[in-house]
Scaffold this motif. Structure first.
Motif, PDB file in Angstrom:
ATOM      1  N   LEU A  21       0.837  -1.200   0.000  1.00 36.66           N
ATOM      2  CA  LEU A  21       0.000   0.000   0.000  1.00 36.66           C
ATOM      3  C   LEU A  21       0.871   1.248   0.000  1.00 36.66           C
ATOM      4  CD1 LEU A  21      -2.984   0.740   0.076  1.00 36.66           C
ATOM      5  CD2 LEU A  21      -2.891   0.665   2.562  1.00 36.66           C
ATOM      6  N   MET A  70     -13.683  -1.226  -5.340  1.00 41.09           N
ATOM      7  CA  MET A  70     -13.862  -1.030  -3.897  1.00 41.09           C
ATOM      8  C   MET A  70     -15.129  -1.706  -3.377  1.00 41.09           C
ATOM      9  SD  MET A  70     -11.228   0.353  -2.668  1.00 41.09           S
ATOM     10  CE  MET A  70     -11.652   1.026  -1.061  1.00 41.09           C
ATOM     11  N   PHE A  73     -13.723  -4.785  -2.179  1.00 44.84           N
ATOM     12  CA  PHE A  73     -13.083  -4.503  -0.888  1.00 44.84           C
ATOM     13  C   PHE A  73     -14.121  -4.497   0.233  1.00 44.84           C
ATOM     14  CE2 PHE A  73     -12.123  -1.070   2.185  1.00 44.84           C
ATOM     15  CZ  PHE A  73     -10.948  -1.543   2.749  1.00 44.84           C
ATOM     16  N   ASP A 135      -7.283   2.730   8.576  1.00 39.80           N
ATOM     17  CA  ASP A 135      -6.876   1.780   7.539  1.00 39.80           C
ATOM     18  C   ASP A 135      -6.326   0.513   8.200  1.00 39.80           C
ATOM     19  OD1 ASP A 135      -5.002   0.446   5.601  1.00 39.80           O
ATOM     20  OD2 ASP A 135      -5.797   2.003   4.301  1.00 39.80           O
ATOM     21  N   ASP A 166     -14.587   0.264  10.580  1.00 37.89           N
ATOM     22  CA  ASP A 166     -15.084   0.061   9.217  1.00 37.89           C
ATOM     23  C   ASP A 166     -16.610  -0.002   9.194  1.00 37.89           C
ATOM     24  OD1 ASP A 166     -12.702   0.103   7.851  1.00 37.89           O
ATOM     25  OD2 ASP A 166     -12.400  -2.050   7.923  1.00 37.89           O
ATOM     26  N   VAL A 261      -7.640  -8.782  -2.700  1.00 36.96           N
ATOM     27  CA  VAL A 261      -7.999  -7.462  -2.166  1.00 36.96           C
ATOM     28  C   VAL A 261      -6.770  -6.780  -1.581  1.00 36.96           C
ATOM     29  CG1 VAL A 261      -9.317  -6.246  -0.385  1.00 36.96           C
ATOM     30  CG2 VAL A 261     -10.405  -8.056  -1.732  1.00 36.96           C
ATOM     31  N   LEU A 262      -6.024  -7.512  -0.769  1.00 41.51           N
ATOM     32  CA  LEU A 262      -4.889  -6.936  -0.050  1.00 41.51           C
ATOM     33  C   LEU A 262      -3.734  -6.578  -0.979  1.00 41.51           C
ATOM     34  CD1 LEU A 262      -4.108  -6.262   2.882  1.00 41.51           C
ATOM     35  CD2 LEU A 262      -3.076  -8.525   3.048  1.00 41.51           C
ATOM     36  N   VAL A 266      -6.513  -3.014  -3.240  1.00 44.90           N
ATOM     37  CA  VAL A 266      -6.176  -1.865  -2.395  1.00 44.90           C
ATOM     38  C   VAL A 266      -4.961  -1.098  -2.940  1.00 44.90           C
ATOM     39  CG1 VAL A 266      -5.454  -1.149  -0.084  1.00 44.90           C
ATOM     40  CG2 VAL A 266      -7.281  -2.824  -0.341  1.00 44.90           C
ATOM     41  N   PHE A 269      -6.212   0.943  -5.866  1.00 46.84           N
ATOM     42  CA  PHE A 269      -6.955   2.096  -5.361  1.00 46.84           C
ATOM     43  C   PHE A 269      -5.993   3.181  -4.886  1.00 46.84           C
ATOM     44  CE2 PHE A 269      -8.556   4.448  -1.706  1.00 46.84           C
ATOM     45  CZ  PHE A 269      -9.721   5.007  -2.219  1.00 46.84           C
ATOM     46  N   THR A 342      -6.652   4.448   3.154  1.00 47.14           N
ATOM     47  CA  THR A 342      -7.614   3.938   2.173  1.00 47.14           C
ATOM     48  C   THR A 342      -9.016   4.482   2.390  1.00 47.14           C
ATOM     49  OG1 THR A 342      -6.336   1.882   2.015  1.00 47.14           O
ATOM     50  CG2 THR A 342      -8.551   1.868   1.098  1.00 47.14           C
TER      51      THR A 342
END
Length: 400
Positions: A21, A70, A73, A135, A166, A261-262, A266, A269, A342
């Protein structure tokens, strides 16, 4: 072969997601301020269309990333939330009390700090929720760098806090970031919802029908004006924990989806949203109300909210600190909670749609997250020492 083993060790490390990231954000910063800048922004604004007889979806690439990728995500977040509620850290109310209240404080205080600095501007005032999010990948990644020198219970506390954070962000998006509501599309969305319900009731084993109905739901929710990523969360909650054969589609899907996703969604994004254009910026620009409100909310607000609420709950006798966790650990964790990245960039994109405001948002998010990460890591490193991973004796019950 040595390289393959090294890569395998890297991707298995808890900090891998946070490192990727950070690398994606740094790459975006470099590209946005290089000779590739025009191409970078032009690519993100390129329209991609899926049409049938002139009807369908036609959006810039940046919106396909922010609304489409997303959604996946948020689908993963929904799976994690359901699992934790049914059999994990969110199952017992007593285990949720302390991190839950800390998460609440960590959302309210940053929003208040932001509003204090932006109250007089009706445009920037709408970005109050930007510093309220944490995040998970970044925060857990920084904590993972310390390994066993911090208590295992501290990581569980941070994970629980971030998951609840979240959940709070999802509710904020649903309640405050819905524009131009079209009830006809919401009515049509009841059809895939009914299908998902029937699949859940039947204990369906195959994942494909859930994905198909979830995609239809996503399109209809997108057309309705409600933010489409919420369709991912809703779909996830219909995936069965146990199917009719006694197996777990939820566990299997979460396990299969997590690496994509990880390590892909992400970072993509981050690359698409973290490109702060530094040309023409001066040091004083960081102290404009919008970026300063975000940075101060993440750094000061998160510390005050998470640490302050934890202190109040413990001192009131309603909960106690986890085993081997000290107040210094809690303060370090409160700082790490200020890594918004994020989710903060995502909510920033919902708050503002012009480049000038978004550049200020990126500046505030990157500055606040970087400062929070450095302070949190330094505090925890200074107080780090090898700790026992198991509690030697059962903890006494707390009586009010």
């Amino acid at each position: 072969m040595t390289l393959v083993r090294a890569l395998d060790r890297f991707f298995r490390h808890d900090a891998a997601g946070g490192v990727l990231l950070m690398a994606a954000a740094l790459l975006a910063l470099i590209v946005a301020n290089s000779g590739l800048s025009d191409g970078y922004h032009a690519l993100l604004l390129k329209k991609f269309s899926i049409l049938l007889d002139g009807e369908g979806l036609s959006k810039p690439l940046i919106l396909w990333i922010n609304d489409g990728l997303m959604a996946v995500f948020f689908f993963l977040i929904g799976l994690e939330l359901k699992r934790e509620m049914l059999e994990g850290k969110l199952k017992s109310p007593s285990d949720v009390m302390l991190p839950g209240m800390a998460a609440l404080g960590g959302m309210v205080a940053p929003a208040l700090v932001y509003l204090v600095l932006n109250w007089t501007d009706p445009v920037t005032r709408g970005g109050w929720a930007i510093p309220a999010a944490t995040d998970i990948a970044f925060a857990v990644g920084v904590l993972a760098l310390l390994g066993k020198r911090v208590p295992a219970a501290l990581k569980i506390f941070l994970l629980t806090l971030a998951i609840l954070d979240d959940l709070g962000a999802i509710l904020i998006i649903a309640l405050f970031y819905t524009k131009d509501l079209h009830l006809d599309y919401l009515f049509l969305a009841l059809a895939p919802l009914a299908g998902l319900y029937l699949l859940n009731r039947a204990g369906a084993h195959r994942i494909a029908p859930f994905v198909l109905l979830g995609t239809v739901l996503w399109v209809l929710v997108l057309k309705s004006g409600v933010h489409a990523t919420l369709a991912g969360v809703v779909t996830a909650f219909f995936v069965p924990l146990k199917d009719k054969y006694g197996k777990s589609p939820l566990h299997g899907l979460e396990h299969a989806l997590s690496p994509y996703v990880l390590f892909l969604i992400v970072p993509v994004f981050a690359f698409a949203n973290a490109g702060v254009v530094l040309k023409g910026l001066t040091f004083s620009d960081l102290f404009a109300p919008l970026p300063l409100g975000i940075a101060a909310g993440l750094v000061i607000g998160k510390q005050a909210g998470v640490f302050g609420m934890t202190w109040l709950i413990v001192k009131a006798g309603w909960a106690r600190l986890p085993y081997a966790v000290t107040w210094a650990h809690i303060y370090g964790l409160a700082c790490l909670a200020g890594i918004g990245f994020t989710m903060s960039l995502f909510i920033g994109g919902l708050s503002f749609d012009d480049q000038a405001h978004m550049n200020a948002v990126r500046l505030g998010v990157l500055a606040g997250s970087a400062i929070s990460a450095l302070i949190g890591y330094s505090v925890l490193l200074f107080n780090a020492k090898p700790v026992e991973t198991k509690e030697p004796h059962p903890a006494p019950a707390i009586h009010n």
